[in-house]
Design an enzyme around this catalytic site. Structure first.
Site, PDB file in Angstrom:
ATOM      1  N   VAL A  22       0.835  -1.209   0.000  1.00 18.72           N
ATOM      2  CA  VAL A  22       0.000   0.000   0.000  1.00 18.72           C
ATOM      3  C   VAL A  22       0.872   1.262   0.000  1.00 18.72           C
ATOM      4  CG1 VAL A  22      -1.767   1.284   1.277  1.00 18.72           C
ATOM      5  CG2 VAL A  22      -1.913  -1.204   1.119  1.00 18.72           C
ATOM      6  N   GLU A 128     -11.222   5.485   3.539  1.00 17.12           N
ATOM      7  CA  GLU A 128     -11.947   4.891   2.406  1.00 17.12           C
ATOM      8  C   GLU A 128     -11.266   3.611   1.920  1.00 17.12           C
ATOM      9  OE1 GLU A 128     -14.990   6.387   0.810  1.00 17.12           O
ATOM     10  OE2 GLU A 128     -14.866   4.246   0.464  1.00 17.12           O
ATOM     11  N   GLY A 186       0.085  -9.291  -4.182  1.00 15.15           N
ATOM     12  CA  GLY A 186      -0.089  -8.225  -3.174  1.00 15.15           C
ATOM     13  C   GLY A 186      -1.537  -8.041  -2.749  1.00 15.15           C
ATOM     14  N   ASP A 200     -10.794 -10.512   7.830  1.00 13.26           N
ATOM     15  CA  ASP A 200     -10.683  -9.250   7.092  1.00 13.26           C
ATOM     16  C   ASP A 200     -12.064  -8.802   6.593  1.00 13.26           C
ATOM     17  OD1 ASP A 200      -8.862  -7.243   5.624  1.00 13.26           O
ATOM     18  OD2 ASP A 200     -10.062  -8.091   4.003  1.00 13.26           O
ATOM     19  N   LYS A 204     -14.273  -5.322   7.581  1.00 13.07           N
ATOM     20  CA  LYS A 204     -14.880  -4.402   6.602  1.00 13.07           C
ATOM     21  C   LYS A 204     -16.390  -4.322   6.811  1.00 13.07           C
ATOM     22  CE  LYS A 204     -11.177  -5.253   3.317  1.00 13.07           C
ATOM     23  NZ  LYS A 204     -10.671  -6.205   2.327  1.00 13.07           N
ATOM     24  N   GLY A 302      -4.981  -4.794  -3.719  1.00 17.73           N
ATOM     25  CA  GLY A 302      -3.850  -4.490  -4.608  1.00 17.73           C
ATOM     26  C   GLY A 302      -3.346  -3.078  -4.364  1.00 17.73           C
TER      27      GLY A 302
HETATM   28  N1  HSE Z   1      -6.255  -8.588   1.927  1.00 16.62           N
HETATM   29  C1  HSE Z   1      -7.256  -7.653   1.538  1.00 16.62           C
HETATM   30  C2  HSE Z   1      -8.150  -8.301   0.509  1.00 16.62           C
HETATM   31  C3  HSE Z   1      -6.608  -6.423   0.973  1.00 16.62           C
HETATM   32  O1  HSE Z   1      -7.751  -9.328  -0.053  1.00 16.62           O
HETATM   33  O2  HSE Z   1      -9.243  -7.812   0.262  1.00 16.62           O
HETATM   34  C4  HSE Z   1      -7.570  -5.297   0.709  1.00 16.62           C
HETATM   35  O3  HSE Z   1      -8.223  -4.877   1.855  1.00 16.62           O
END
Ligand code: HSE
Length: 422
Positions: A22, A128, A186, A200, A204, A302
């Site tokens: 990032v 964001e 990535g 993850d 979110k 990414g």
């Molecule tokens: N590892 C996260 C994904 C990166 O694959 O969505 C973006 O938040």
């Protein structure tokens, strides 16, 4: 009189923490948008011995050099340790610097503190890039969906797992190989178990819940299942139904005052908007009372897609933009609940592991050599806070019609049409 053009409004002098996927993305994107009137003054890194491509830039391992630098007015935080990131965030605000971050775990696990710090110091923290990378969803939920009453949000919010499942379904590539590619590209977290176990996505989901509906809920309260336990039998089962399996995060009002949120792998039919969201793309279906339905799709992981969202936050800072958390502050309050009926598919190698007694209604059951399964309706509270369904012999996947009341509505509609002779 000098005319202040938008670009001249406020020069952003940036201190960047982290130079991984990032951080480098932000660096390169800013280098490519010279008209943007922003410059990175210093970059704080962990490992001074690592060879860097941009030798002319000032790298340091001393966080204080960024925090104490009076000229730096914005900190972009792009490290992966949420506790260290919180420390940076606190100190940056104390020193009068705005903060931009894409660290979903940081924001999801410390949101109340982050809101109160913003209030205390009168400075914004924008994120964001923490939710669905390039899809502009947080500011849209804050601003555009401010008045229209939202009913539900469902989406693919993790790029890595979507990439892995797409490779498995579309190209027949195996799980481990696809995961390796997700890492190499990535997309994956530095600890990829956060992706494949659904953590993850849950982080979110909690941001979508706050900005969409005003609830701050610790992601630990959600029902969360990742993609790791999806079996070859499940994939075969989906294929025979002409379906795909995707990891879907869902928020839904269960009645006027209650709301639920969960992350589950789900069977999807071709007609589902999310069916053709493939690879590292994310997709969100937002349903509201007046606009009806919107579908947002974009790259969800990414370097550049995340950097694009950070760039947009930086741009918003020039106009002194802050999240107002209007829905969280409003008097309208949804109680978070796991008391709702879900239609799920539970499969196992052997029939003895199938939890028939947990179901309110079994709609289909199959017992065969090496593959047995049940499809039926279960109360979500049977999953929330319980471990029985995490048994290594079981895999749990949401059905296309995940919420049982949707199915009942459809049945009633079909029955009414039949009675009406249609
Ligand atoms: N590892 C996260 C994904 C990166 O694959 O969505 C973006 O938040």
């Amino acid at each position: 009189m000098e005319i202040i053009t938008p670009a001249k409004r406020k020069e952003l002098v940036i201190g960047l923490f982290g130079f991984g996927v990032v951080g480098q993305g932000v660096f390169e994107v800013l280098t490519k948008t010279s008209s943007f009137n922003a410059r990175i003054k210093k970059i704080c890194i962990k490992d001074p011995l690592k060879k860097r491509r941009f030798s002319e830039t000032e790298f340091t391992t001393d966080a204080n050099l960024l925090i104490e630098d009076k000229e730096i007015n914005v900190i972009v935080e792009a490290i992966d340790d949420p506790e260290a990131a919180l420390h940076i965030l606190r100190r940056s605000l104390e020193k009068g610097k705005s903060v931009v971050t894409a660290n979903k775990m940081l924001v999801a696990s410390h949101l109340e503190e982050i809101i109160s710090l913003q209030k205390e110091f009168g400075l914004p923290v924008l994120y964001e890039g923490a939710c669905c990378a390039s899809i502009p969803v947080i500011r849209n939920l804050e601003e555009y969906y401010d008045n229209d009453l939202l009913r539900s949000i469902r989406g693919i919010v993790n790029g890595s797992t979507n990439y892995i499942l797409s490779k498995i379904f579309n190209e027949g590539i195996d799980y481990n190989h696809a995961l390796l590619e997700a890492k190499q590209n990535g997309f994956a977290e530095s600890d990829p178990s956060l992706d494949v176990l659904g953590t993850d996505a849950a982080n979110k989901l909690s941001l979508l819940l706050t900005h969409g509906f005003g609830n701050i809920v610790d992601p630990g309260n959600f029902i969360v299942e990742g993609i790791k336990r999806i079996t070859a039998n499940d994939i075969k089962h989906a294929r025979t139904q002409r379906q795909k399996i995707k990891l879907v995060a869902t928020i839904r009002k269960t009645d006027e005052n209650k709301i639920t949120a969960l992350v589950l792998p789900q069977f999807l039919n071709e007609g589902d908007d999310l069916y053709s969201v493939d690879d590292e793309f994310n997709g969100l279906v937002i349903e509201s009372s007046f606009a009806d339905k919107h579908f947002l799709k974009g790259k969800g992981a990414g370097s550049y897609p995340t950097a694009a969202a950070i760039l947009s936050d930086l741009s918003a800072l020039r106009y002194d933009y802050k999240y107002e958390y209007k829905k969280w502050r409003s008097n309208e309050y949804y109680e978070f609940t796991n008391d709702c009926q879900l239609r799920i598919h539970v499969s196992s190698l052997s029939v003895e592991h199938l939890p028939s007694d947990r179901f309110i209604e079994i709609e289909e059951q199959h017992c065969g050599p090496g593959h047995s399964w049940i499809t039926g309706i279960i109360n979500a509270s049977q999953l929330a806070g319980h471990d029985w369904w995490k048994h290594e012999e079981l895999s749990v996947i949401g059905c296309c019609d995940l919420f049982a009341d949707d199915i009942k509505d459809k049945r009633i509609r079909r029955l009414s049409l039949r009675l009406a002779g249609v």
